[in-house]
Scaffold this active site. Structure first.
Site, PDB file in Angstrom:
ATOM      1  N   LYS A  67      48.626  62.980   9.662  1.00 13.62           N
ATOM      2  CA  LYS A  67      49.258  62.688   8.375  1.00 13.62           C
ATOM      3  C   LYS A  67      48.264  63.101   7.303  1.00 13.62           C
ATOM      4  O   LYS A  67      47.853  62.309   6.454  1.00 13.62           O
ATOM      5  CB  LYS A  67      49.608  61.185   8.324  1.00 13.62           C
ATOM      6  CG  LYS A  67      50.479  60.775   7.187  1.00 13.62           C
ATOM      7  CD  LYS A  67      51.920  61.218   7.317  1.00 13.62           C
ATOM      8  CE  LYS A  67      52.706  60.851   6.077  1.00 13.62           C
ATOM      9  NZ  LYS A  67      54.007  61.526   5.959  1.00 13.62           N
TER      10      LYS A  67
ATOM     11  N   TYR B 153      43.878  50.870  16.042  1.00 18.96           N
ATOM     12  CA  TYR B 153      43.930  49.756  17.001  1.00 18.96           C
ATOM     13  C   TYR B 153      42.539  49.167  17.250  1.00 18.96           C
ATOM     14  O   TYR B 153      42.414  48.083  17.802  1.00 18.96           O
ATOM     15  CB  TYR B 153      44.538  50.204  18.343  1.00 18.96           C
ATOM     16  CG  TYR B 153      46.012  50.569  18.273  1.00 18.96           C
ATOM     17  CD1 TYR B 153      46.744  50.403  17.105  1.00 18.96           C
ATOM     18  CD2 TYR B 153      46.674  51.078  19.373  1.00 18.96           C
ATOM     19  CE1 TYR B 153      48.083  50.735  17.035  1.00 18.96           C
ATOM     20  CE2 TYR B 153      48.025  51.411  19.320  1.00 18.96           C
ATOM     21  CZ  TYR B 153      48.723  51.243  18.149  1.00 18.96           C
ATOM     22  OH  TYR B 153      50.051  51.566  18.091  1.00 18.96           O
TER      23      TYR B 153
ATOM     24  N   ASP C 252      56.220  57.422  23.623  1.00 21.15           N
ATOM     25  CA  ASP C 252      57.418  56.669  24.025  1.00 21.15           C
ATOM     26  C   ASP C 252      58.679  57.449  23.666  1.00 21.15           C
ATOM     27  O   ASP C 252      59.619  57.525  24.464  1.00 21.15           O
ATOM     28  CB  ASP C 252      57.468  55.313  23.310  1.00 21.15           C
ATOM     29  CG  ASP C 252      56.935  54.206  24.191  1.00 21.15           C
ATOM     30  OD1 ASP C 252      56.213  54.523  25.153  1.00 21.15           O
ATOM     31  OD2 ASP C 252      57.236  53.028  23.919  1.00 21.15           O
TER      32      ASP C 252
ATOM     33  N   ASP D 137      50.952  56.510  20.545  1.00 23.37           N
ATOM     34  CA  ASP D 137      51.659  55.374  21.126  1.00 23.37           C
ATOM     35  C   ASP D 137      53.159  55.545  20.871  1.00 23.37           C
ATOM     36  O   ASP D 137      54.000  55.430  21.776  1.00 23.37           O
ATOM     37  CB  ASP D 137      51.134  54.093  20.439  1.00 23.37           C
ATOM     38  CG  ASP D 137      51.586  52.829  21.130  1.00 23.37           C
ATOM     39  OD1 ASP D 137      52.257  52.931  22.168  1.00 23.37           O
ATOM     40  OD2 ASP D 137      51.272  51.736  20.617  1.00 23.37           O
TER      41      ASP D 137
ATOM     42  N   ASP E 207      55.688  62.469  10.713  1.00 21.82           N
ATOM     43  CA  ASP E 207      57.108  62.207  10.430  1.00 21.82           C
ATOM     44  C   ASP E 207      57.955  63.398  10.876  1.00 21.82           C
ATOM     45  O   ASP E 207      59.028  63.247  11.477  1.00 21.82           O
ATOM     46  CB  ASP E 207      57.340  61.869   8.954  1.00 21.82           C
ATOM     47  CG  ASP E 207      56.467  62.660   8.007  1.00 21.82           C
ATOM     48  OD1 ASP E 207      55.578  63.402   8.470  1.00 21.82           O
ATOM     49  OD2 ASP E 207      56.676  62.570   6.782  1.00 21.82           O
TER      50      ASP E 207
END
Ligand code: NAD
Length: 358
Positions: A192, A142, A252, A248, A224
């Site tokens: 990852k 980001y 959620d 992020d 994942d």
């Protein structure tokens, strides 16, 4: 002790839930002998109306001069048509950046009294869920280099870059391990590393930091797999630490499996235990001014403030127990209401929690 709290009620239901939270803090102060000194500041839509800016400099200065910040929520339809940099939500990004808040803590707690709200099957939920997601907040993709190249492989292309430095990973890892020490002593680091170079560095640094915490167990998980495990067996997690983008998404997912957005607190921490505390939910303009908002997310955010910034764990626990008690006794705001329970409004919920603090 005397503590200075910058209070930013914000827009929509923000002022309503903050008002109840202050009553709870005052009760804690009177029982445990602390004084909480509140200074109110504008941010979000109300700040745009009053000053033309979503985040006035006075607000930033006020926060800097406080021990911690308590925020309600910002935003609403009135300001939706403004350009991006003039919108209320800009205040949140501005506060994070200007206050150096690099760690976002979000708990996903499913109280056993609210099990019915959870979309997962009862045998998966067991006695409830209690996960803490620690998300790196000021680095990664980001904030990395980005741009557009006219002559890409298949025409014009756009790119964003994930970058993490050793220092950035080290400080967020320490926050995660310190929190795990106060919880169930397990950290799951999500990355990852089978694909991304930045993830391999992330994993290496987290592994190194873990050596300073021999009493906390560490496991690594690919993102994942983590997204799958969160719905398959959420109770395997205690503290999850991860990058800005993965956090992020996973935070959620974790909060949604609890099914009650009005219950979830969050914290954003910077250097030296300074922090900003706010509910996960937004300003809920649809129920503004109707005494319908659930104040518990904000009240539990204040409990996090006591625990993580003011180092008052006993006082934080007293708030958490009062919230448990209110739910056990069957009181519910509309968002968590179910048959056979007693419906109460924002003010009454605040009053009840205050009365149950011991
Ligand atoms: P929201 O969280 O405000 O509301 C989503 C739904 O949940 C609504 O039906 C609302 O009534 C309900 N809800 C939320 N909090 C509740 C509570 N405490 N008690 C009872 N019900 C509650 O999300 P949204 O509708 O997408 O956004 C509304 C505004 O809030 C937008 O302007 C958005 O940009 C802003 N927002 C602000 C923040 C923040 O300040 N941190 C976060 C998210 C959204």
């Amino acid at each position: 002790m005397n503590y200075k709290i910058a209070v930013i009620p914000g827009d929509g239901i923000g002022p309503e839930v903050v008002e109840q939270t202050i009553r709870v803090l005052d009760k804690i102060g009177s029982i445990y002998g602390h004084t909480f000194e509140y200074s109110k500041y504008l941010a979000g839509g109300c700040a745009i109306d009053a000053t033309g800016e979503p985040l006035p400099e006075e607000t930033v200065e006020g926060c800097r001069n406080s021990n911690a910040v308590l925020l309600g929520a910002v935003g609403g339809p009135k300001w939706d048509t403004l350009p991006g940099d003039k919108r209320p939500e800009k205040a949140l990004l501005g506060l994070r950046g200007k206050l150096g808040l690099y760690a976002n803590l979000r708990t996903a707690v499913l109280n056993k009294e609210l099990k019915d709200a959870c979309p997962l099957r009862p045998e998966i939920v067991g006695d409830g869920i209690d996960i803490m997601v620690v998300r790196e907040l000021t680095g990664g993709i980001y904030f990395g280099e980005r741009g557009i190249r006219e002559n890409g492989k298949m025409g014009p292309e756009a790119f964003d870059t994930e970058t993490y430095s050793v220092g950035e990973v080290e400080r967020i890892a320490r926050i995660a391990f310190d929190i795990a020490l106060k919880r169930n002593r397990k950290v799951t680091s999500v990355d990852k590393a089978n694909i991304l170079e930045s993830s391999r560095l992330w994993r290496e640094v987290v592994e190194r930091v873990s050596k300073d915490y021999p009493n906390v167990s560490l496991e690594h998980m690919y993102v994942d797999n983590a997204s799958m495990q969160l719905v398959r067996n959420p109770n395997q997690f205690d503290v999850i630490v991860t990058t800005n983008m993965f956090g992020d998404i996973l935070s959620d997912e974790a909060s949604m499996i609890t099914g009650s957005i009005g219950m979830l607190p969050s914290a954003s921490l910077g250097e030296g235990s300074f922090g900003l505390y706010e509910p996960v939910h937004g300003s809920a303009p649809d129920i503004e001014g109707q005494d319908k908002a659930n104040p518990i997310a904000t009240i539990l955010s204040a409990a996090m403030m006591l625990k993580y910034t003011l180092n008052l764990p006993k006082e934080a626990k007293a708030i958490e127990l009062a919230v448990d008690r209110v739910l056990e006794e069957g009181y519910r705001t509309g968002d968590i209401m179910s048959p056979g329970k007693t419906l109460v409004g924002t003010t009454k919920m605040g009053e009840l929690i205050v009365s149950f603090i011991e």
